[in-house]
Structure formats: C-alpha cells, structure tokens
Design a protein around this motif. Structure first.
Motif, PDB file in Angstrom:
ATOM      1  N   GLY A 187       0.830  -1.197   0.000  1.00  0.00           N
ATOM      2  CA  GLY A 187       0.000   0.000   0.000  1.00  0.00           C
ATOM      3  C   GLY A 187       0.864   1.247   0.000  1.00  0.00           C
ATOM      4  O   GLY A 187       1.829   1.365  -0.747  1.00  0.00           O
ATOM      5  N   ALA A 188       0.509   2.185   0.892  1.00  0.00           N
ATOM      6  CA  ALA A 188       1.266   3.441   0.989  1.00  0.00           C
ATOM      7  C   ALA A 188       2.281   3.373   2.123  1.00  0.00           C
ATOM      8  O   ALA A 188       2.550   4.359   2.797  1.00  0.00           O
ATOM      9  N   GLY A 189       2.827   2.174   2.342  1.00  0.00           N
ATOM     10  CA  GLY A 189       3.863   2.018   3.359  1.00  0.00           C
ATOM     11  C   GLY A 189       3.421   1.294   4.604  1.00  0.00           C
ATOM     12  O   GLY A 189       4.085   1.385   5.641  1.00  0.00           O
ATOM     13  N   VAL A 190       2.315   0.535   4.523  1.00  0.00           N
ATOM     14  CA  VAL A 190       1.846  -0.226   5.682  1.00  0.00           C
ATOM     15  C   VAL A 190       2.845  -1.342   5.976  1.00  0.00           C
ATOM     16  O   VAL A 190       3.202  -2.132   5.093  1.00  0.00           O
ATOM     17  N   LYS A 191       3.284  -1.436   7.230  1.00  0.00           N
ATOM     18  CA  LYS A 191       4.224  -2.470   7.633  1.00  0.00           C
ATOM     19  C   LYS A 191       3.472  -3.760   7.956  1.00  0.00           C
ATOM     20  O   LYS A 191       2.437  -3.731   8.617  1.00  0.00           O
ATOM     21  N   LEU A 192       4.007  -4.880   7.467  1.00  0.00           N
ATOM     22  CA  LEU A 192       3.334  -6.159   7.657  1.00  0.00           C
ATOM     23  C   LEU A 192       4.339  -7.302   7.662  1.00  0.00           C
ATOM     24  O   LEU A 192       5.529  -7.101   7.429  1.00  0.00           O
ATOM     25  N   LYS A 193       3.822  -8.504   7.929  1.00  0.00           N
ATOM     26  CA  LYS A 193       4.626  -9.722   7.878  1.00  0.00           C
ATOM     27  C   LYS A 193       4.047 -10.605   6.778  1.00  0.00           C
ATOM     28  O   LYS A 193       2.868 -10.945   6.813  1.00  0.00           O
ATOM     29  N   ARG A 194       4.880 -10.986   5.810  1.00  0.00           N
ATOM     30  CA  ARG A 194       4.409 -11.791   4.669  1.00  0.00           C
ATOM     31  C   ARG A 194       4.996 -13.191   4.743  1.00  0.00           C
ATOM     32  O   ARG A 194       6.200 -13.370   4.920  1.00  0.00           O
ATOM     33  N   SER A 195       4.131 -14.192   4.586  1.00  0.00           N
ATOM     34  CA  SER A 195       4.593 -15.575   4.681  1.00  0.00           C
ATOM     35  C   SER A 195       4.262 -16.407   3.449  1.00  0.00           C
ATOM     36  O   SER A 195       4.928 -17.403   3.174  1.00  0.00           O
ATOM     37  N   ILE A 196       3.235 -16.044   2.699  1.00  0.00           N
ATOM     38  CA  ILE A 196       2.958 -16.633   1.388  1.00  0.00           C
ATOM     39  C   ILE A 196       2.997 -15.483   0.388  1.00  0.00           C
ATOM     40  O   ILE A 196       2.508 -14.398   0.667  1.00  0.00           O
ATOM     41  N   GLY A 197       3.578 -15.738  -0.786  1.00  0.00           N
ATOM     42  CA  GLY A 197       3.691 -14.684  -1.779  1.00  0.00           C
ATOM     43  C   GLY A 197       5.094 -14.167  -1.929  1.00  0.00           C
ATOM     44  O   GLY A 197       5.351 -13.230  -2.667  1.00  0.00           O
TER      45      GLY A 197
END
Length: 278
Positions: free
Chosen positions: A18-28
């Motif tokens: 998005g516009a810089g939303v911090k997250l944790k990605r595990s699939i993709g």
C-alpha cells in the motif's frame, strides 16, 4: 485415514505494501505460492505510523482477497459500490474477477490495528467473471465454544456449524481457533486439499511426528491427509485455512494474477486506458 503432519515451517519476513503499511508476509514471497493460496499478510501495530497511510485506490484482477480484522477499524470502498467499515471480528471477502478498484484505509488515528489478508487464486474460467463483494459482520459468523476451545467458522463447516462462505468452487475452510493449554483440536480435512495453520500466539504441536518448535507468528504448511491433530503447549490462537488446489499456470503482475503473460499485459492496458472496470 492418513494423519496430517508438518510439511514446512515458514517464518514471515517484514514487508511493506500500500502506501507504506508495515506487515509480515509468509505466502507470496515468490515463488512460494501454495495453490490455491497466493499471498498471506499479517498486519498489526500499536504505532499509527506503521499503518496510517493505508491502501489507497488500487486495482485487482483474477483473485479473491479475504481480509480478517482482529483489532482496529478499516474503511473499504470499491468500484462495484461496495463499502463498509471493518471492525474487530469482521471479514471482507472480495472476488475481483474481471477487475475491481478498491481502497482500504484506517478509520482510526491511533491505537492497535491487527488483521490478515489472504489472496486466493481463481480458476481460468472464473478470472473474467463479474466482481463480487461480500461483507461479513462478526455477528453473522457461527461460533463453537466449549471448555477446551473456541472455533470461529468463517468458511466451511465445523461439526454442525456452517460458516457464511459456503458453496464455493474451492471448498475453502477458514477457522479462527483458540485452544487452551494442554488441550487438543481434532479436525478432518479433505485429502486433496492444501492446508496451512498460521499461529498467532502461543505454542503448538501438530500431528504425531517430531518437528521444530512452533511459537508466535509462524506459518505452518501441512502435509496432505485427513486427520489433523493440534496440541496446545500453552494457551494458543491460530488460523486453519484449507482449499482445493487449482493446478493451473500462474502469471502474476503486481495486483493482477492470470494464467499467461499476455493476460497480464492486457490487464495493465485495460487499467491504463480506462476499460478495466466493466
């Protein structure tokens, strides 16, 4: 019937979207697609600077997005006219089909935001279907509760309880499970499904074989089988997600997921020339 065991344990990596939303990605984290699942993000923070810019208007084609809120408020708007303010416990299940433009923006200026977004692939015959938007209020979801566990049924069926998402081409299962320390969760899954558990908090053991410690925000890909057993080594909360694989070629270009590179180029062209939304 065959027992389900741990196939792979994946620690999510920090990412932004998005516009810089911090997250944790595990699939993709290409190419680790887990058919039919294309992406799984956990977003969550007490710091507004990590989420306040949200996800301004952007397009999708050829996928379903499932957003599940655990804490905080998010405002959704899209090109079909769908809109809603998501609060804790709510689900937004969007079939983007031929094309949808939507935004997801925080409806809060401070406080805790926590949730998940899952991308599910669509088979070729449905990728150009009419977009659909389903908003599922927390009160609409069935809940099983006993002295050992709590199971929130978003999709699929648990015992005699059916979730609001049924009669889906991939027969998805999507449960939010809370299990008390020392207790076990048993469930039967179709043998041809691909399934995973996303541990949110606590510590668990899966199946009967020895595996590495699984604690905190962790993705656990499961082997195929029928009998799932999860043992809680502490009070725990986790998602169980399962679905029928599609088995088709995947071509991805950012927010578009089709079957060929040419279809991706067409999606980009449609978006730029104003014919993306049918």
């Amino acid at each position: 019937m065959k027992n389900i065991e741990v196939n792979q344990i994946i620690n999510p990596i920090p990412a932004t979207d998005g516009a810089g939303v911090k997250l944790k990605r595990s699939i993709g984290l290409e190419p680790n697609y887990f058919d039919p699942f294309l992406m799984l993000d956990e977003f969550g923070s007490e710091n507004k600077d990590d989420y306040i810019e949200g996800f301004p208007p952007h397009p999708h084609r050829g996928i379903e997005t499932v957003t599940y809120m655990l804490a905080g408020d998010f405002e959704h708007k899209d090109s079909t006219g769908g809109q809603g303010r998501m609060t804790a416990g709510d689900v937004q299940w969007m079939k983007t089909g031929s094309g949808i433009i939507h935004s997801e923006m925080p409806a809060m200026k401070e406080g805790r935001l926590h949730g998940f977004q899952l991308w599910i692939n669509m088979p070729a015959k449905m990728k150009m279907s009419k977009p659909e938007y389903h908003y599922i209020d927390a009160d609409q979801m069935t809940l099983h509760k006993d002295d050992e566990k709590q199971v929130k049924v978003i999709a699929g069926k648990f015992e005699n309880l059916k979730g609001p998402i049924m009669e889906h081409n991939l027969d998805p299962i999507y449960f939010d499970i809370e299990l008390k320390k020392g207790k076990k969760f048993y469930f039967e899954i179709p043998s041809k499904h691909n399934s995973f558990i996303y541990l949110i908090e606590g510590e668990i053991k899966i199946g009967d074989k020895i595996h590495d410690k699984v604690k905190g925000s962790t993705l656990i890909l499961l082997t195929r089988g029928e009998n799932l057993k999860v043992s809680a080594l502490s009070n725990t909360k986790f998602l169980l997600v399962s679905g029928k694989p599609i088995g088709e070629q995947i071509a991805r270009g950012g927010p578009f997921v089709m079957n060929t590179k040419q279809e991706i180029l067409q999606a980009v062209e449609d978006y730029h020339n104003g014919t993306f939304v049918k």
